[in-house]
Design a protein around this motif. Structure first.
Motif, PDB file in Angstrom:
ATOM      1  N   LEU A  40       0.856  -1.180   0.000  1.00  0.00           N
ATOM      2  CA  LEU A  40       0.000   0.000   0.000  1.00  0.00           C
ATOM      3  C   LEU A  40       0.894   1.233   0.000  1.00  0.00           C
ATOM      4  O   LEU A  40       1.841   1.315   0.778  1.00  0.00           O
ATOM      5  CB  LEU A  40      -0.904   0.007   1.235  1.00  0.00           C
ATOM      6  CG  LEU A  40      -1.793   1.231   1.442  1.00  0.00           C
ATOM      7  CD1 LEU A  40      -2.776   1.400   0.284  1.00  0.00           C
ATOM      8  CD2 LEU A  40      -2.541   1.118   2.770  1.00  0.00           C
ATOM      9  N   TYR A  41       0.598   2.157  -0.888  1.00  0.00           N
ATOM     10  CA  TYR A  41       1.335   3.410  -0.977  1.00  0.00           C
ATOM     11  C   TYR A  41       0.343   4.512  -0.641  1.00  0.00           C
ATOM     12  O   TYR A  41      -0.610   4.736  -1.383  1.00  0.00           O
ATOM     13  CB  TYR A  41       1.886   3.566  -2.398  1.00  0.00           C
ATOM     14  CG  TYR A  41       2.847   4.716  -2.583  1.00  0.00           C
ATOM     15  CD1 TYR A  41       4.217   4.524  -2.460  1.00  0.00           C
ATOM     16  CD2 TYR A  41       2.397   5.987  -2.905  1.00  0.00           C
ATOM     17  CE1 TYR A  41       5.111   5.568  -2.651  1.00  0.00           C
ATOM     18  CE2 TYR A  41       3.274   7.033  -3.095  1.00  0.00           C
ATOM     19  CZ  TYR A  41       4.633   6.815  -2.968  1.00  0.00           C
ATOM     20  OH  TYR A  41       5.515   7.849  -3.160  1.00  0.00           O
ATOM     21  N   VAL A  42       0.551   5.183   0.479  1.00  0.00           N
ATOM     22  CA  VAL A  42      -0.395   6.204   0.940  1.00  0.00           C
ATOM     23  C   VAL A  42       0.223   7.577   0.772  1.00  0.00           C
ATOM     24  O   VAL A  42       1.292   7.863   1.307  1.00  0.00           O
ATOM     25  CB  VAL A  42      -0.789   5.987   2.417  1.00  0.00           C
ATOM     26  CG1 VAL A  42      -1.790   7.034   2.865  1.00  0.00           C
ATOM     27  CG2 VAL A  42      -1.363   4.597   2.612  1.00  0.00           C
ATOM     28  N   GLY A  43      -0.459   8.431   0.012  1.00  0.00           N
ATOM     29  CA  GLY A  43       0.028   9.780  -0.240  1.00  0.00           C
ATOM     30  C   GLY A  43       0.720   9.856  -1.585  1.00  0.00           C
ATOM     31  O   GLY A  43       0.446   9.080  -2.489  1.00  0.00           O
ATOM     32  N   ASP A  67      -4.732   8.002  -1.845  1.00  0.00           N
ATOM     33  CA  ASP A  67      -4.229   9.375  -1.981  1.00  0.00           C
ATOM     34  C   ASP A  67      -3.986  10.085  -0.652  1.00  0.00           C
ATOM     35  O   ASP A  67      -3.519  11.217  -0.632  1.00  0.00           O
ATOM     36  CB  ASP A  67      -5.136  10.204  -2.885  1.00  0.00           C
ATOM     37  CG  ASP A  67      -6.510  10.452  -2.314  1.00  0.00           C
ATOM     38  OD1 ASP A  67      -6.752  10.124  -1.130  1.00  0.00           O
ATOM     39  OD2 ASP A  67      -7.360  10.982  -3.043  1.00  0.00           O
ATOM     40  N   GLY A  68      -4.272   9.446   0.458  1.00  0.00           N
ATOM     41  CA  GLY A  68      -4.003  10.045   1.763  1.00  0.00           C
ATOM     42  C   GLY A  68      -5.082  10.984   2.245  1.00  0.00           C
ATOM     43  O   GLY A  68      -4.878  11.753   3.175  1.00  0.00           O
ATOM     44  N   GLY A  69      -6.236  10.958   1.618  1.00  0.00           N
ATOM     45  CA  GLY A  69      -7.356  11.763   2.090  1.00  0.00           C
ATOM     46  C   GLY A  69      -7.713  12.939   1.209  1.00  0.00           C
ATOM     47  O   GLY A  69      -8.600  13.717   1.563  1.00  0.00           O
ATOM     48  N   LEU A  70      -7.076  13.098   0.060  1.00  0.00           N
ATOM     49  CA  LEU A  70      -7.443  14.206  -0.829  1.00  0.00           C
ATOM     50  C   LEU A  70      -8.819  13.988  -1.438  1.00  0.00           C
ATOM     51  O   LEU A  70      -9.690  14.841  -1.357  1.00  0.00           O
ATOM     52  CB  LEU A  70      -6.400  14.370  -1.938  1.00  0.00           C
ATOM     53  CG  LEU A  70      -5.020  14.833  -1.488  1.00  0.00           C
ATOM     54  CD1 LEU A  70      -4.055  14.844  -2.658  1.00  0.00           C
ATOM     55  CD2 LEU A  70      -5.109  16.221  -0.871  1.00  0.00           C
ATOM     56  N   HIS A  96      -1.088  14.604   8.023  1.00  0.00           N
ATOM     57  CA  HIS A  96      -0.754  14.067   9.345  1.00  0.00           C
ATOM     58  C   HIS A  96      -1.771  13.022   9.774  1.00  0.00           C
ATOM     59  O   HIS A  96      -1.416  11.997  10.359  1.00  0.00           O
ATOM     60  CB  HIS A  96      -0.693  15.192  10.386  1.00  0.00           C
ATOM     61  CG  HIS A  96       0.443  16.126  10.164  1.00  0.00           C
ATOM     62  ND1 HIS A  96       1.741  15.794  10.431  1.00  0.00           N
ATOM     63  CD2 HIS A  96       0.474  17.392   9.676  1.00  0.00           C
ATOM     64  CE1 HIS A  96       2.532  16.803  10.137  1.00  0.00           C
ATOM     65  NE2 HIS A  96       1.785  17.791   9.673  1.00  0.00           N
ATOM     66  N   ASP A  97      -3.049  13.269   9.473  1.00  0.00           N
ATOM     67  CA  ASP A  97      -4.106  12.330   9.840  1.00  0.00           C
ATOM     68  C   ASP A  97      -3.908  10.981   9.153  1.00  0.00           C
ATOM     69  O   ASP A  97      -4.003   9.929   9.780  1.00  0.00           O
ATOM     70  CB  ASP A  97      -5.474  12.923   9.481  1.00  0.00           C
ATOM     71  CG  ASP A  97      -6.627  12.038   9.903  1.00  0.00           C
ATOM     72  OD1 ASP A  97      -6.548  11.440  11.003  1.00  0.00           O
ATOM     73  OD2 ASP A  97      -7.604  11.936   9.137  1.00  0.00           O
ATOM     74  N   ALA A  98      -3.627  11.013   7.855  1.00  0.00           N
ATOM     75  CA  ALA A  98      -3.434   9.764   7.109  1.00  0.00           C
ATOM     76  C   ALA A  98      -2.201   9.016   7.606  1.00  0.00           C
ATOM     77  O   ALA A  98      -2.232   7.792   7.772  1.00  0.00           O
ATOM     78  CB  ALA A  98      -3.305  10.055   5.620  1.00  0.00           C
ATOM     79  N   CYS A  99      -1.122   9.732   7.873  1.00  0.00           N
ATOM     80  CA  CYS A  99       0.106   9.098   8.360  1.00  0.00           C
ATOM     81  C   CYS A  99      -0.124   8.451   9.727  1.00  0.00           C
ATOM     82  O   CYS A  99       0.298   7.318   9.970  1.00  0.00           O
ATOM     83  CB  CYS A  99       1.232  10.117   8.419  1.00  0.00           C
ATOM     84  SG  CYS A  99       2.853   9.382   8.690  1.00  0.00           S
ATOM     85  N   LEU A 100      -0.812   9.148  10.611  1.00  0.00           N
ATOM     86  CA  LEU A 100      -1.116   8.611  11.940  1.00  0.00           C
ATOM     87  C   LEU A 100      -2.002   7.368  11.826  1.00  0.00           C
ATOM     88  O   LEU A 100      -1.774   6.363  12.510  1.00  0.00           O
ATOM     89  CB  LEU A 100      -1.794   9.677  12.795  1.00  0.00           C
ATOM     90  CG  LEU A 100      -2.098   9.287  14.227  1.00  0.00           C
ATOM     91  CD1 LEU A 100      -0.812   8.961  14.981  1.00  0.00           C
ATOM     92  CD2 LEU A 100      -2.845  10.415  14.929  1.00  0.00           C
ATOM     93  N   ARG A 101      -2.991   7.422  10.944  1.00  0.00           N
ATOM     94  CA  ARG A 101      -3.885   6.276  10.755  1.00  0.00           C
ATOM     95  C   ARG A 101      -3.117   5.067  10.227  1.00  0.00           C
ATOM     96  O   ARG A 101      -3.346   3.936  10.656  1.00  0.00           O
ATOM     97  CB  ARG A 101      -5.026   6.634   9.805  1.00  0.00           C
ATOM     98  CG  ARG A 101      -6.082   5.541   9.730  1.00  0.00           C
ATOM     99  CD  ARG A 101      -7.283   6.012   8.971  1.00  0.00           C
ATOM    100  NE  ARG A 101      -8.011   7.029   9.692  1.00  0.00           N
ATOM    101  CZ  ARG A 101      -9.206   6.837  10.252  1.00  0.00           C
ATOM    102  NH1 ARG A 101      -9.787   5.675  10.165  1.00  0.00           N
ATOM    103  NH2 ARG A 101      -9.818   7.817  10.864  1.00  0.00           N
TER     104      ARG A 101
END
Length: 140
Positions: A40-43, A67-70, A96-101
């Motif tokens: 999984l690649y997030v962001g 996409d990390g929440g976009l 930051h939210d996506a990274c923390l999740r």
């Protein structure tokens, strides 16, 4: 001086091609431990997703992108995490939210979390090579 550089490039390319043709099959890289694994690649940047998937497939792996929440809901990460082997996060292109999740989800599901220095193709390529090296050293 620029002309000499241009003249050297074709010669260097020819010598590299000749070297790879003369390498015996047994000396070529063996099948990797990344074959059939999913990541999984997030962001990252949307314009690079196709290139990133191509890099993953060149290592025999599948790359799933979020996409990390976009545009996609960050909560969708929780649904994807159980089905992947490892998660990559470019730290310069993620909320930051996506990274923390992702971090908490990786701890919960026992998945490897690999922060990438940036969202470049070379960062992902380097991460795959590091994973291959790690899997070879643990297999030995």
């Amino acid at each position: 001086m620029g002309d000499k550089r241009q003249q050297l490039k074709p010669k260097q390319k020819q010598s590299r091609e000749a070297e790879t043709r003369n390498v015996p099959v047994s000396a070529k890289p063996q099948e990797t431990r990344l074959e059939g694994r999913s990541f999984l690649y997030v962001g990252g940047r949307d314009c690079q997703v196709a290139h990133l998937r191509q890099i993953a497939s060149s290592h025999g792996a599948e790359l799933i992108h979020h996409d990390g929440g976009l545009r996609e809901a960050v909560s969708r990460i929780d649904n994807i995490l159980p089905s992947v082997d490892c998660v990559f996060c470019p730290i310069d292109c993620i909320s930051h939210d996506a990274c923390l999740r992702v971090k908490t989800g990786c701890k919960k599901w026992g998945k490897a979390f690999v922060p990438l220095r940036n969202g470049s193709k070379s960062s992902l390529e380097r991460a795959f090579l590091d994973l291959k090296a790690t899997s070879r050293s643990t297999a030995s």
